[in-house]
Scaffold this motif. Structure first.
Motif, mmCIF file in Angstrom:
data_model
loop_
_atom_site.group_PDB
_atom_site.id
_atom_site.type_symbol
_atom_site.label_atom_id
_atom_site.label_comp_id
_atom_site.label_asym_id
_atom_site.label_seq_id
_atom_site.Cartn_x
_atom_site.Cartn_y
_atom_site.Cartn_z
ATOM 1 N N GLY B 114 0.828 -1.207 0.000
ATOM 2 C CA GLY B 114 0.000 0.000 0.000
ATOM 3 C C GLY B 114 0.861 1.255 0.000
ATOM 4 N N LEU B 115 1.927 1.218 0.797
ATOM 5 C CA LEU B 115 2.845 2.354 0.879
ATOM 6 C C LEU B 115 3.536 2.577 -0.466
ATOM 7 N N GLY B 116 3.956 1.483 -1.093
ATOM 8 C CA GLY B 116 4.610 1.553 -2.403
ATOM 9 C C GLY B 116 3.694 2.169 -3.439
ATOM 10 N N VAL B 117 2.464 1.692 -3.481
ATOM 11 C CA VAL B 117 1.499 2.213 -4.447
ATOM 12 C C VAL B 117 1.218 3.684 -4.159
ATOM 13 N N PHE B 118 1.104 3.992 -2.862
ATOM 14 C CA PHE B 118 0.860 5.379 -2.458
ATOM 15 C C PHE B 118 1.952 6.302 -3.011
ATOM 16 N N LEU B 119 3.213 5.885 -2.846
ATOM 17 C CA LEU B 119 4.334 6.714 -3.318
ATOM 18 C C LEU B 119 4.314 6.871 -4.827
ATOM 19 N N CYS B 120 3.981 5.787 -5.551
ATOM 20 C CA CYS B 120 3.935 5.874 -7.018
ATOM 21 C C CYS B 120 2.846 6.840 -7.463
ATOM 22 N N LEU B 122 1.715 9.262 -5.695
ATOM 23 C CA LEU B 122 2.081 10.584 -5.208
ATOM 24 C C LEU B 122 3.082 11.284 -6.141
ATOM 25 N N ALA B 123 3.873 10.475 -6.867
ATOM 26 C CA ALA B 123 5.015 10.997 -7.630
ATOM 27 C C ALA B 123 4.732 12.259 -8.467
ATOM 28 N N PRO B 124 3.653 12.326 -9.260
ATOM 29 C CA PRO B 124 3.438 13.496 -10.132
ATOM 30 C C PRO B 124 3.337 14.814 -9.375
ATOM 31 N N ILE B 125 3.105 14.742 -8.082
ATOM 32 C CA ILE B 125 3.000 15.953 -7.279
ATOM 33 C C ILE B 125 4.264 16.812 -7.418
ATOM 34 N N GLY B 126 5.411 16.147 -7.592
ATOM 35 C CA GLY B 126 6.699 16.847 -7.705
ATOM 36 C C GLY B 126 6.714 17.843 -8.853
ATOM 37 N N PRO B 127 6.612 17.377 -10.109
ATOM 38 C CA PRO B 127 6.644 18.302 -11.251
ATOM 39 C C PRO B 127 5.539 19.361 -11.185
ATOM 40 N N ILE B 128 4.332 18.972 -10.734
ATOM 41 C CA ILE B 128 3.232 19.947 -10.713
ATOM 42 C C ILE B 128 3.546 21.090 -9.768
ATOM 43 N N LEU B 129 3.922 20.721 -8.537
ATOM 44 C CA LEU B 129 4.255 21.769 -7.566
ATOM 45 C C LEU B 129 5.511 22.516 -7.996
ATOM 46 N N LEU B 154 9.719 13.291 -8.432
ATOM 47 C CA LEU B 154 8.973 12.283 -9.187
ATOM 48 C C LEU B 154 9.732 10.956 -9.221
ATOM 49 N N PHE B 155 11.002 11.037 -9.623
ATOM 50 C CA PHE B 155 11.770 9.799 -9.755
ATOM 51 C C PHE B 155 12.027 9.149 -8.398
ATOM 52 N N LEU B 156 12.303 9.996 -7.411
ATOM 53 C CA LEU B 156 12.574 9.471 -6.075
ATOM 54 C C LEU B 156 11.354 8.695 -5.559
ATOM 55 N N CYS B 157 10.177 9.291 -5.703
ATOM 56 C CA CYS B 157 8.948 8.641 -5.232
ATOM 57 C C CYS B 157 8.738 7.314 -5.941
ATOM 58 N N VAL B 158 8.884 7.331 -7.257
ATOM 59 C CA VAL B 158 8.661 6.098 -8.018
ATOM 60 C C VAL B 158 9.675 5.045 -7.599
ATOM 61 N N ALA B 159 10.934 5.451 -7.450
ATOM 62 C CA ALA B 159 11.971 4.480 -7.092
ATOM 63 C C ALA B 159 11.680 3.843 -5.738
ATOM 64 N N VAL B 160 11.400 4.688 -4.743
ATOM 65 C CA VAL B 160 11.133 4.152 -3.404
ATOM 66 C C VAL B 160 9.852 3.312 -3.427
ATOM 67 N N GLY B 161 8.846 3.812 -4.163
ATOM 68 C CA GLY B 161 7.580 3.090 -4.263
ATOM 69 C C GLY B 161 7.765 1.702 -4.840
ATOM 70 N N VAL B 162 8.488 1.623 -5.957
ATOM 71 C CA VAL B 162 8.725 0.316 -6.580
ATOM 72 C C VAL B 162 9.512 -0.584 -5.637
#
Lengths: 109, 274
Positions: B114-120, B122-129, B154-162
């Motif tokens: 669940g945490l992994g999926v959450f981070l993935c 969440l990732a787009p929040i980076g570029p938007i903000l 974005l990349f950090l979130c996806v990496a940690v999420g995966v």
């Protein structure tokens, strides 16, 4: 002290148990404690005897069992008398009166 | 009390392990336990308590007679009381300990997933903000920094999420045999699994409802800031960005709603599998 013969009483363990269950549903240890109390410690029913009586009575449909949680959280199997159990109890009482009457005649007093 | 349990085990050692004998053992233990507690409470020394209980227990002969006698009618009783008992032979039996271990493993693996999926999510929040903040500062230097920072997030979130997702998958690997081998839950383990299932039923409903609610609510900020657009940053960056954590949290709740109930159901269903 003269001990009670288990051979004689065996045929009446069921009756004794039903006697208590007619008042209210109960569980193993409570019944064994009550038997001890009512007989002034003269009859101590063994655990194995008691449990085998429960299974026999349940198989014959004279009692039913259910699980209930005690105040301390312990789950116990409670037994409850059925209508046919009540009828069986009456029959056994009748049988005992007859038996007693017959045997009495051969006991010197 | 340990002595009494051992004594009972010894008494039953020569008796075949059937549902009847297990039930008998359980019931006898319960009676002896009651007696033990009462005698101990009366102040009797423990060795005397144990002596009394053992002397009043009865004998192995009676036990065999009792369980032998009920065997005449086992065929009928088995079908009536334990319809699934006959299927259990030839299956790997899951003990109470194993079952509880499995449940806790599955539920922690679900949380990590669940945490992994959450981070993935969440990732787009980076570029938007990032681009939103960049727009506030017209100086191109800041703007560039924020955009780059956003993409890095974005990349950090996806990496940690995966990473989390992979960890969660490896956690459940150990229990793959439940799917592959024919297994069955031990007879005495069933009540504890059942109660575990029942006690988590409410949490499941609550988490599921919360998850769905969060997903629905996720569009509220963007709509709100869209209608009342007094600050560009809110309308263009914060509003859209908030969708992601809300949906992410919603998905997390939905994924985790069944984290305890689903392993319980799996365990209880085992015996019905071919």
């Amino acid at each position: 002290m003269q001990e009670i013969s288990s051979d004689v009483i065996r045929g009446y363990n069921d009756t004794i148990i039903l006697f208590f269950l007619r008042k209210e549903p109960s569980y193993g240890y409570e019944i064994s404690k009550n038997i001890k109390a009512v007989t002034d410690n003269k009859y101590l029913i063994k655990e194995t005897t008691l449990y085998s009586a429960f299974t026999r009575l349940e198989k014959n449909g004279y009692i039913t069992s259910f699980v209930k949680e005690a105040d301390n959280g312990k789950k116990r199997t409670y037994y409850q008398i059925t209508d046919s159990g009540d009828k069986y109890y009456q029959e056994k009482c009748e049988e005992w009166r007859l038996t007693k009457d017959v045997i009495e005649r051969f006991i010197n007093s | 009390m340990e002595t009494i349990k051992n004594y009972l085990e010894t008494m039953f050692s020569s008796i075949p392990d059937t549902p009847q004998s297990r039930k008998a053992k359980q019931e006898l233990l319960s009676m002896m336990e009651d007696k033990y507690n009462e005698l101990m409470a009366s102040g009797m020394p423990e060795n005397e308590v144990i002596g009394t209980i053992i002397s009043e227990f009865g004998n192995a002969e009676e036990l065999k007679e009792l369980l032998g006698q009920s065997q005449e009618s086992t065929a009928v009783e088995l079908v009536k009381d334990f319809p699934n008992e006959k299927v259990i032979t030839g299956r790997r039996i899951i003990s109470t300990d194993e079952a509880l271990h499995y449940i806790s493993d599955v539920s922690s693996s679900r949380s990590v997933l669940g945490l992994g999926v959450f981070l993935c999510i969440l990732a787009p929040i980076g570029p938007i903000l990032g681009s939103g903040l960049g727009d506030i500062f017209f100086l191109s230097l800041f703007s560039g920094v924020f955009t780059a920072l956003g993409i890095a997030i974005l990349f950090l979130c996806v990496a940690v999420g995966v990473g989390f997702i992979l960890v969660s998958a490896s956690k459940s690997k150990a229990w793959e045999f439940l799917e592959k081998e024919p297994c069955a839950l031990a007879f005495e383990a069933e009540p504890s699994v059942q109660s575990e299932l029942i006690s988590h039923q409410e949490t499941k409903t609550f988490m599921l409802a919360l998850g769905v609610l969060l997903c629905i609510v996720s569009v509220v900020p963007v709509t709100f800031f869209g209608i009342i657009s007094f600050i560009d940053f809110f309308t263009e960056a914060l509003g859209p960005a908030l969708i992601f954590p809300l949906v992410g949290a919603g998905v997390f709740c939905i994924l985790n709603s069944t984290r305890t109930t689903s392993p319980c159901e799996t365990l209880l269903e085992l015996k019905n599998k071919p």
